[in-house]
Design a protein around this motif. Structure first.
Motif, PDB file in Angstrom:
ATOM      1  N   SER A  16      28.201 -42.054 -11.170  1.00  0.00           N
ATOM      2  CA  SER A  16      28.677 -40.795 -10.592  1.00  0.00           C
ATOM      3  C   SER A  16      27.546 -39.838 -10.261  1.00  0.00           C
ATOM      4  O   SER A  16      27.778 -38.801  -9.636  1.00  0.00           O
ATOM      5  N   ALA A  17      26.335 -40.168 -10.676  1.00  0.00           N
ATOM      6  CA  ALA A  17      25.192 -39.265 -10.505  1.00  0.00           C
ATOM      7  C   ALA A  17      24.332 -39.669  -9.323  1.00  0.00           C
ATOM      8  O   ALA A  17      24.293 -40.839  -8.922  1.00  0.00           O
ATOM      9  N   ASP A  18      23.605 -38.704  -8.773  1.00  0.00           N
ATOM     10  CA  ASP A  18      22.643 -38.975  -7.706  1.00  0.00           C
ATOM     11  C   ASP A  18      21.300 -39.415  -8.264  1.00  0.00           C
ATOM     12  O   ASP A  18      20.514 -40.063  -7.572  1.00  0.00           O
ATOM     13  N   VAL A  19      21.014 -39.044  -9.492  1.00  0.00           N
ATOM     14  CA  VAL A  19      19.790 -39.457 -10.161  1.00  0.00           C
ATOM     15  C   VAL A  19      20.046 -39.431 -11.664  1.00  0.00           C
ATOM     16  O   VAL A  19      20.795 -38.588 -12.162  1.00  0.00           O
ATOM     17  N   VAL A  20      19.430 -40.369 -12.382  1.00  0.00           N
ATOM     18  CA  VAL A  20      19.603 -40.473 -13.832  1.00  0.00           C
ATOM     19  C   VAL A  20      18.253 -40.258 -14.503  1.00  0.00           C
ATOM     20  O   VAL A  20      17.266 -40.926 -14.168  1.00  0.00           O
ATOM     21  N   VAL A  21      18.205 -39.308 -15.415  1.00  0.00           N
ATOM     22  CA  VAL A  21      17.011 -39.056 -16.232  1.00  0.00           C
ATOM     23  C   VAL A  21      17.281 -39.666 -17.608  1.00  0.00           C
ATOM     24  O   VAL A  21      18.230 -39.281 -18.281  1.00  0.00           O
ATOM     25  N   VAL A  22      16.440 -40.606 -18.041  1.00  0.00           N
ATOM     26  CA  VAL A  22      16.681 -41.274 -19.319  1.00  0.00           C
ATOM     27  C   VAL A  22      15.389 -41.319 -20.121  1.00  0.00           C
ATOM     28  O   VAL A  22      14.319 -41.597 -19.589  1.00  0.00           O
ATOM     29  N   GLY A  23      15.492 -40.968 -21.390  1.00  0.00           N
ATOM     30  CA  GLY A  23      14.320 -41.028 -22.265  1.00  0.00           C
ATOM     31  C   GLY A  23      14.141 -39.875 -23.217  1.00  0.00           C
ATOM     32  O   GLY A  23      13.736 -40.084 -24.371  1.00  0.00           O
ATOM     33  N   ALA A  64      16.732 -33.689 -24.830  1.00  0.00           N
ATOM     34  CA  ALA A  64      17.679 -33.860 -23.728  1.00  0.00           C
ATOM     35  C   ALA A  64      18.200 -32.506 -23.245  1.00  0.00           C
ATOM     36  O   ALA A  64      18.423 -32.312 -22.038  1.00  0.00           O
ATOM     37  N   LEU A  65      18.386 -31.562 -24.166  1.00  0.00           N
ATOM     38  CA  LEU A  65      18.850 -30.230 -23.763  1.00  0.00           C
ATOM     39  C   LEU A  65      17.797 -29.513 -22.922  1.00  0.00           C
ATOM     40  O   LEU A  65      18.125 -28.819 -21.959  1.00  0.00           O
ATOM     41  N   LEU A  66      16.520 -29.671 -23.276  1.00  0.00           N
ATOM     42  CA  LEU A  66      15.445 -29.089 -22.472  1.00  0.00           C
ATOM     43  C   LEU A  66      15.451 -29.660 -21.061  1.00  0.00           C
ATOM     44  O   LEU A  66      15.289 -28.938 -20.075  1.00  0.00           O
ATOM     45  N   ALA A  67      15.639 -30.969 -20.944  1.00  0.00           N
ATOM     46  CA  ALA A  67      15.673 -31.602 -19.630  1.00  0.00           C
ATOM     47  C   ALA A  67      16.849 -31.095 -18.808  1.00  0.00           C
ATOM     48  O   ALA A  67      16.719 -30.825 -17.606  1.00  0.00           O
ATOM     49  N   MET A  69      23.945 -30.111  -3.506  1.00  0.00           N
ATOM     50  CA  MET A  69      22.717 -29.916  -4.280  1.00  0.00           C
ATOM     51  C   MET A  69      22.466 -30.999  -5.329  1.00  0.00           C
ATOM     52  O   MET A  69      21.547 -30.884  -6.130  1.00  0.00           O
ATOM     53  N   GLY A  70      23.267 -32.032  -5.304  1.00  0.00           N
ATOM     54  CA  GLY A  70      22.973 -33.184  -6.147  1.00  0.00           C
ATOM     55  C   GLY A  70      23.499 -33.079  -7.559  1.00  0.00           C
ATOM     56  O   GLY A  70      23.730 -31.999  -8.098  1.00  0.00           O
ATOM     57  N   HIS A  71      23.688 -34.251  -8.151  1.00  0.00           N
ATOM     58  CA  HIS A  71      24.219 -34.374  -9.506  1.00  0.00           C
ATOM     59  C   HIS A  71      23.212 -35.140 -10.357  1.00  0.00           C
ATOM     60  O   HIS A  71      22.873 -36.288 -10.062  1.00  0.00           O
ATOM     61  N   VAL A  72      22.711 -34.494 -11.385  1.00  0.00           N
ATOM     62  CA  VAL A  72      21.736 -35.091 -12.308  1.00  0.00           C
ATOM     63  C   VAL A  72      22.437 -35.471 -13.600  1.00  0.00           C
ATOM     64  O   VAL A  72      23.153 -34.655 -14.194  1.00  0.00           O
ATOM     65  N   LEU A  73      22.222 -36.695 -14.050  1.00  0.00           N
ATOM     66  CA  LEU A  73      22.693 -37.135 -15.368  1.00  0.00           C
ATOM     67  C   LEU A  73      21.484 -37.333 -16.266  1.00  0.00           C
ATOM     68  O   LEU A  73      20.572 -38.105 -15.937  1.00  0.00           O
ATOM     69  N   VAL A  74      21.457 -36.625 -17.392  1.00  0.00           N
ATOM     70  CA  VAL A  74      20.422 -36.815 -18.405  1.00  0.00           C
ATOM     71  C   VAL A  74      21.004 -37.660 -19.527  1.00  0.00           C
ATOM     72  O   VAL A  74      22.045 -37.321 -20.103  1.00  0.00           O
ATOM     73  N   MET A  75      20.329 -38.756 -19.843  1.00  0.00           N
ATOM     74  CA  MET A  75      20.764 -39.650 -20.912  1.00  0.00           C
ATOM     75  C   MET A  75      19.703 -39.635 -22.010  1.00  0.00           C
ATOM     76  O   MET A  75      18.578 -40.084 -21.806  1.00  0.00           O
TER      77      MET A  75
END
Length: 497
Positions: free
Chosen positions: A316-323, A265-268, A249-255
């Protein structure tokens, strides 16, 4: 990038394209006046279905074919026993072509006609706006402006024919005054300008009537955009395999979450978790770790003091959310630089976009999603917010061409521009005008990209789920006071149809 399928979506066109469809329909053997009668009959049925108890109406007619539709509708109303006030912005003896024939039809049906003047009293229970049509490109002026102001000042329900007068069909902008309709009945091809920008404040309910014209049969008239439809959700969110596990199911990294800005960032992160990501990690300032554990212990939180602490987290993540909560100081710049060095798909929002505009003005990628609101889009394009809002479709497409990947231009009628073209999201409500909504969208994007892989289709789905979740929340408890943190639970229901 795989291009998503648009075959189940409603096509949207510019005014000139619809004009060409109209011309070809007439050339194929349908008389122009007969097509006008068909349009007026559809408008009459739309009127009757919404105001069945109305016994009188005022029809405001301009000088072109839009006015001609109004004249024919006035005749139909008179024949049905209603009291009809017909007001002409152009004297009947100055009309030509189909519009003149329509006016004669109404006169023969016994409908009187008054020339418009500043002191005229509008007497109908409902007003029909048949003033200007889709040819308008600038601000309404002169007597037409005063007529639009008079319609709005009457405070009665309005049916606009084809488009509210004053609204620009290609952009959704209302550069001056525009009619505030309760319903807009539009013909042959739906117009992109009815679904974005200023349009939602003016169109009311949109009733599309193709008049028997199959627009997509003309392969050389390619739609300008497509309108998203919630039917996609059932197709996109089939039940999971019974053998599924979190690694599937994928690994999301929020930066994000610079010192003092941890909430975004916690909301994301929470939105990513609620939309089904198998694993969610957070790279944030160390002082936010405790808050993260308390709010959502399922998130793997890492304290980051600067770029050096990021290490291999993006890889290590499948997608990175940054901002979200990134800030534009040294901490935010270092974290964004670490994300940009990764080959993983990126979702960039908020100060990530502002830093792109100021520090990475020429960077392009095909595997990212940029999610600007109009202010951020203006900074990325080097123009004013007013210029973005004056032509939102053009702005979204220009930004996508300049930066690559997929661009979501947020706002009323959010637009998604990607390699597959432009789509418009018709959902959402004014309750979304509160802090944190964009952070939640970023988390949703991250989760869906991590699970699906297709960046563009995931952007369609996330934009739609985000808006529909807000609509469900508002329907239950009202628009005012809607919080970004309310959306995740409603979104979870939407993706489990």
């Amino acid at each position: 990038m795989t291009v998503p399928n648009t075959s189940t979506l409603r096509p949207l066109y510019k005014a000139a394209q619809v004009g060409e469809l109209d011309r070809r329909t007439i050339a194929a053997g349908i008389d122009g006046f007969a097509l006008m009668q068909r349009a007026a009959s559809s408008a009459w049925h739309s009127f009757r279905s919404r105001w069945p108890q109305a016994r009188s109406l005022t029809v405001m007619c301009g000088g072109g074919n839009n006015g001609g539709d109004g004249h024919v509708l006035a005749a139909l109303a008179m024949q049905s026993g209603l009291k009809v006030q017909r007001v002409a912005l152009k004297p009947l003896d100055e009309l030509s072509g189909d519009a003149s024939q329509a006016a004669q039809l109404a006169t023969s049906a016994g409908v009187g006609c008054e020339d418009w003047h500043a002191g005229i009293e509008l007497t109908g229970e409902v007003i029909v706006d048949a003033l200007l049509g889709t040819g308008l490109t600038g601000e309404v002026a002169g007597r037409f402006r005063r007529a639009v102001e008079m319609i709005n000042a009457a405070h009665r329900p309005v049916l606009s024919i084809d488009i509210p007068s004053g609204l620009v069909a290609d952009t959704g902008a209302a550069p001056g005054v525009a009619v505030q309709a309760a319903c807009t009945v539009t013909f042959i091809g739906d117009k992109i300008g009815l679904h974005t920008g200023d349009a939602p404040a003016y169109t009311g309910e949109i009733d599309f009537r193709p008049l028997g014209v199959k627009a997509q049969a003309y392969f050389d008239i390619f739609p300008t955009a497509w309108r998203l439809d919630d039917l996609l959700l059932t197709e996109a969110f089939a039940p999971r395999l019974r053998t599924s596990h979190k690694g599937d199911m994928g690994h999301v990294l929020v930066m994000g979450g610079a010192p003092g800005f941890g909430g975004a960032a916690l909301l994301a992160c929470q939105a990513a978790a609620r939309l089904g990501a198998g694993k969610v990690s957070l790279a944030t300032a160390p002082e936010h770790i405790v808050a993260s554990l308390l709010r959502c212990p399922e998130v793997m939180a890492h304290g980051v003091r600067g770029g050096a602490d990021v290490g291999e987290l993006p890889e290590s993540a499948d997608v990175v959310v940054v901002g979200p909560g990134l800030g534009q100081a040294a901490w935010g710049q270092a974290v964004l630089q670490s994300a940009l060095q990764s080959e993983a798909p990126l979702v960039i929002d908020a100060d990530g976009l502002n830093l792109l505009a100021s520090q990475w003005p020429d960077t392009q990628r095909e595997n990212w999603v940029l999610t600007p609101h109009p202010g951020e889009a203006a900074r990325l394009l080097g123009c004013s917010v007013a210029e973005v809002q004056a032509d939102r479709p053009a702005a979204a497409q220009a930004l996508q061409r300049a930066r690559g990947g997929v661009v979501i231009l947020k706002g009323a009628g959010s637009l998604v521009a990607g390699p597959g073209g432009l789509v418009v999201c018709p959902y959402g409500n004014p309750g979304m005008a509160s802090g944190g909504m964009g952070d939640v969208l970023s988390g949703m994007l991250g989760a869906l990209i991590a699970q699906r892989g297709n960046i563009e289709f995931s952007a369609w789905l996330a934009t739609m789920v985000h808006a529909l979740a807000a609509d469900r929340a508002a329907a239950q408890e009202g628009e005012r006071g809607l919080l970004a943190s309310d959306l995740a639970s409603y979104a979870r229901m939407l993706i489990n149809p």
